[in-house]
Design a protein around this motif. Structure first.
Motif, PDB file in Angstrom:
ATOM      1  N   SER A   3      32.747  42.026  37.529  1.00 12.85           N
ATOM      2  CA  SER A   3      33.723  43.112  37.419  1.00 12.85           C
ATOM      3  C   SER A   3      34.286  43.394  38.809  1.00 12.85           C
ATOM      4  CB  SER A   3      33.067  44.378  36.846  1.00 12.85           C
ATOM      5  OG  SER A   3      32.323  45.046  37.835  1.00 12.85           O
ATOM      6  N   VAL A   4      35.312  44.222  38.856  1.00 16.60           N
ATOM      7  CA  VAL A   4      35.853  44.598  40.161  1.00 16.60           C
ATOM      8  C   VAL A   4      34.795  45.317  40.984  1.00 16.60           C
ATOM      9  CG1 VAL A   4      38.247  44.683  39.367  1.00 16.60           C
ATOM     10  CG2 VAL A   4      36.862  46.747  39.304  1.00 16.60           C
ATOM     11  N   LEU A   5      33.783  45.842  40.309  1.00 16.94           N
ATOM     12  CA  LEU A   5      32.719  46.579  40.990  1.00 16.94           C
ATOM     13  C   LEU A   5      31.725  45.659  41.698  1.00 16.94           C
ATOM     14  CD1 LEU A   5      31.996  49.036  38.026  1.00 16.94           C
ATOM     15  CD2 LEU A   5      33.479  49.431  40.019  1.00 16.94           C
ATOM     16  N   ASN A   6      31.621  44.379  41.260  1.00 20.84           N
ATOM     17  CA  ASN A   6      30.581  43.527  41.831  1.00 20.84           C
ATOM     18  C   ASN A   6      31.014  42.082  42.087  1.00 20.84           C
ATOM     19  OD1 ASN A   6      30.571  42.232  39.331  1.00 20.84           O
ATOM     20  ND2 ASN A   6      28.679  43.175  38.671  1.00 20.84           N
ATOM     21  N   HIS A   7      32.299  41.790  41.999  1.00 27.36           N
ATOM     22  CA  HIS A   7      32.771  40.402  42.102  1.00 27.36           C
ATOM     23  C   HIS A   7      32.364  39.736  43.420  1.00 27.36           C
ATOM     24  CE1 HIS A   7      35.255  36.999  40.959  1.00 27.36           C
ATOM     25  NE2 HIS A   7      35.750  37.008  42.192  1.00 27.36           N
ATOM     26  N   LYS A   8      32.711  40.354  44.541  1.00 22.01           N
ATOM     27  CA  LYS A   8      32.413  39.763  45.843  1.00 22.01           C
ATOM     28  C   LYS A   8      30.909  39.607  46.043  1.00 22.01           C
ATOM     29  CE  LYS A   8      33.074  40.327  50.848  1.00 22.01           C
ATOM     30  NZ  LYS A   8      31.871  39.586  51.117  1.00 22.01           N
ATOM     31  N   VAL A  30      34.750  34.844  36.905  1.00 18.18           N
ATOM     32  CA  VAL A  30      35.925  35.453  36.293  1.00 18.18           C
ATOM     33  C   VAL A  30      35.755  36.961  36.340  1.00 18.18           C
ATOM     34  CG1 VAL A  30      37.278  35.663  34.183  1.00 18.18           C
ATOM     35  CG2 VAL A  30      36.188  33.489  34.749  1.00 18.18           C
ATOM     36  N   LYS A  31      36.743  37.649  36.899  1.00 16.78           N
ATOM     37  CA  LYS A  31      36.699  39.115  36.925  1.00 16.78           C
ATOM     38  C   LYS A  31      37.078  39.658  35.554  1.00 16.78           C
ATOM     39  CE  LYS A  31      38.180  40.032  41.578  1.00 16.78           C
ATOM     40  NZ  LYS A  31      39.212  40.619  42.397  1.00 16.78           N
ATOM     41  N   GLN A  32      36.267  40.581  35.085  1.00 11.12           N
ATOM     42  CA  GLN A  32      36.585  41.246  33.823  1.00 11.12           C
ATOM     43  C   GLN A  32      37.781  42.168  33.998  1.00 11.12           C
ATOM     44  OE1 GLN A  32      32.318  42.609  33.537  1.00 11.12           O
ATOM     45  NE2 GLN A  32      32.885  42.581  31.379  1.00 11.12           N
ATOM     46  N   GLU A  33      38.537  42.321  32.926  1.00 17.67           N
ATOM     47  CA  GLU A  33      39.620  43.293  32.927  1.00 17.67           C
ATOM     48  C   GLU A  33      39.009  44.688  32.806  1.00 17.67           C
ATOM     49  OE1 GLU A  33      41.698  41.871  29.502  1.00 17.67           O
ATOM     50  OE2 GLU A  33      42.964  40.555  30.698  1.00 17.67           O
ATOM     51  N   MET A  34      39.778  45.682  33.183  1.00 14.87           N
ATOM     52  CA  MET A  34      39.346  47.079  33.057  1.00 14.87           C
ATOM     53  C   MET A  34      40.104  47.711  31.897  1.00 14.87           C
ATOM     54  SD  MET A  34      37.187  47.466  35.566  1.00 14.87           S
ATOM     55  CE  MET A  34      37.045  49.182  36.051  1.00 14.87           C
ATOM     56  N   PHE A  35      39.446  48.649  31.211  1.00 16.92           N
ATOM     57  CA  PHE A  35      40.131  49.378  30.151  1.00 16.92           C
ATOM     58  C   PHE A  35      39.711  50.833  30.162  1.00 16.92           C
ATOM     59  CE2 PHE A  35      36.426  49.865  27.762  1.00 16.92           C
ATOM     60  CZ  PHE A  35      35.895  48.691  27.275  1.00 16.92           C
ATOM     61  N   GLY A  36      40.479  51.652  29.475  1.00 13.46           N
ATOM     62  CA  GLY A  36      40.165  53.073  29.383  1.00 13.46           C
ATOM     63  C   GLY A  36      38.901  53.307  28.586  1.00 13.46           C
ATOM     64  N   ASN A  55      36.441  51.305  32.689  1.00  6.94           N
ATOM     65  CA  ASN A  55      35.252  50.460  32.703  1.00  6.94           C
ATOM     66  C   ASN A  55      35.656  49.005  32.592  1.00  6.94           C
ATOM     67  OD1 ASN A  55      33.129  52.358  32.746  1.00  6.94           O
ATOM     68  ND2 ASN A  55      33.433  52.770  30.585  1.00  6.94           N
ATOM     69  N   PRO A  56      34.787  48.094  33.064  1.00  3.20           N
ATOM     70  CA  PRO A  56      35.023  46.686  32.761  1.00  3.20           C
ATOM     71  C   PRO A  56      35.016  46.520  31.236  1.00  3.20           C
ATOM     72  CG  PRO A  56      33.324  46.941  34.432  1.00  3.20           C
ATOM     73  CD  PRO A  56      33.604  48.306  33.887  1.00  3.20           C
ATOM     74  N   ASN A  57      35.749  45.548  30.742  1.00  4.45           N
ATOM     75  CA  ASN A  57      35.888  45.409  29.295  1.00  4.45           C
ATOM     76  C   ASN A  57      34.653  44.871  28.594  1.00  4.45           C
ATOM     77  OD1 ASN A  57      36.159  42.752  30.115  1.00  4.45           O
ATOM     78  ND2 ASN A  57      38.069  42.400  29.039  1.00  4.45           N
ATOM     79  N   GLY A  58      33.561  44.709  29.282  1.00  4.95           N
ATOM     80  CA  GLY A  58      32.286  44.406  28.646  1.00  4.95           C
ATOM     81  C   GLY A  58      32.121  42.949  28.258  1.00  4.95           C
ATOM     82  N   GLY A  61      34.725  40.823  26.756  1.00  9.98           N
ATOM     83  CA  GLY A  61      35.806  40.428  27.636  1.00  9.98           C
ATOM     84  C   GLY A  61      35.893  38.927  27.849  1.00  9.98           C
ATOM     85  N   ILE A  62      34.826  38.222  27.512  1.00  7.47           N
ATOM     86  CA  ILE A  62      34.860  36.763  27.648  1.00  7.47           C
ATOM     87  C   ILE A  62      35.989  36.172  26.824  1.00  7.47           C
ATOM     88  CG2 ILE A  62      33.165  36.334  25.808  1.00  7.47           C
ATOM     89  CD1 ILE A  62      33.529  34.307  29.067  1.00  7.47           C
ATOM     90  N   PHE A  63      36.324  36.817  25.684  1.00  7.04           N
ATOM     91  CA  PHE A  63      37.341  36.246  24.801  1.00  7.04           C
ATOM     92  C   PHE A  63      38.739  36.373  25.396  1.00  7.04           C
ATOM     93  CE2 PHE A  63      33.725  37.409  22.126  1.00  7.04           C
ATOM     94  CZ  PHE A  63      33.364  36.126  21.728  1.00  7.04           C
ATOM     95  N   SER A  64      39.056  37.517  26.011  1.00 11.44           N
ATOM     96  CA  SER A  64      40.360  37.614  26.675  1.00 11.44           C
ATOM     97  C   SER A  64      40.367  36.748  27.927  1.00 11.44           C
ATOM     98  CB  SER A  64      40.709  39.071  27.000  1.00 11.44           C
ATOM     99  OG  SER A  64      39.775  39.642  27.876  1.00 11.44           O
ATOM    100  N   ALA A  65      39.215  36.614  28.586  1.00 13.88           N
ATOM    101  CA  ALA A  65      39.136  35.751  29.773  1.00 13.88           C
ATOM    102  C   ALA A  65      39.392  34.292  29.396  1.00 13.88           C
ATOM    103  CB  ALA A  65      37.765  35.892  30.441  1.00 13.88           C
ATOM    104  N   LEU A  66      38.909  33.891  28.233  1.00 10.13           N
ATOM    105  CA  LEU A  66      39.119  32.518  27.784  1.00 10.13           C
ATOM    106  C   LEU A  66      40.601  32.199  27.617  1.00 10.13           C
ATOM    107  CD1 LEU A  66      36.280  32.042  25.164  1.00 10.13           C
ATOM    108  CD2 LEU A  66      36.605  30.741  27.259  1.00 10.13           C
ATOM    109  N   LYS A  67      41.353  33.172  27.144  1.00 15.38           N
ATOM    110  CA  LYS A  67      42.785  32.955  26.935  1.00 15.38           C
ATOM    111  C   LYS A  67      43.534  32.761  28.255  1.00 15.38           C
ATOM    112  CE  LYS A  67      43.385  35.595  22.706  1.00 15.38           C
ATOM    113  NZ  LYS A  67      44.067  36.759  22.115  1.00 15.38           N
TER     114      LYS A  67
END
Length: 161
Positions: A3-8, A30-36, A55-58, A61-67
């Motif tokens: 996530s943007v919180l722990n990527h680096k 792969v960085k997860q997307e964030m959502f409300g 929050n990270p999309n959980g 989120g792997i499914f949107s990342a795959l796309k």
């Protein structure tokens, strides 16, 4: 996925451990997307009076990342089975033959495993929750469940979620 919180930090950790013996070119971050953030009632949660809690999309989120990630698409298309385990689901077995068999036998794209929460100690545990209500089946990430909702009980004393 990170996530943007722990990527680096995650990338640095893997590098410091020499990618646990894997070739660096075979490790994909792969960085997860964030959502409300919403609660189990579907209401948006606010971080402040003027900003939405994000929050990270959980795990899903792997499914949107795959796309969106050609490297992941190449990996997925080159294998027969992919087994995803939520990091919070310590009860899941890696390459669980029952889950894989169920998926193949029922020609399903996704199988999610869960454990029924039974008592008050389970209510305190921060876990993802599957909910079946009059709006259908839903999955809630642990970060989206407020403490009062996580510990809510039915009239008979059983956990509501």
């Amino acid at each position: 996925m990170t996530s943007v919180l722990n990527h680096k930090e995650t990338k640095d950790f893997f590098k410091s451990k020499k990618y646990f013996g894997a070739a660096e070119s075979n490790v994909i971050f792969v960085k997860q997307e964030m959502f409300g953030q919403v609660n189990v009632s579907g209401k948006l949660q606010m971080a402040t009076r003027t900003s939405l809690a994000m929050n990270p999309n959980g795990s899903g989120g792997i499914f949107s990342a795959l796309k969106k990630n050609a490297a992941l698409i190449n990996v997925i298309s080159s294998v027969e089975q992919v087994h995803l385990i939520d990091v919070l689901n310590v009860e899941s077995k890696v390459f669980d033959p029952q889950a894989i068999g169920f998926s193949k036998e029922n020609d399903t794209y996704v199988v999610a495993q869960g454990v029924k929460r039974e008592g008050s100690e389970d209510a305190k545990e921060a876990v993802n929750v599957f909910v079946i209500n009059n709006q259908g089946k839903k999955h809630f990430e642990v970060a989206n469940i407020q403490k009062d909702e996580r510990e809510a009980k039915n009239e008979d004393g059983s956990l509501k979620h």
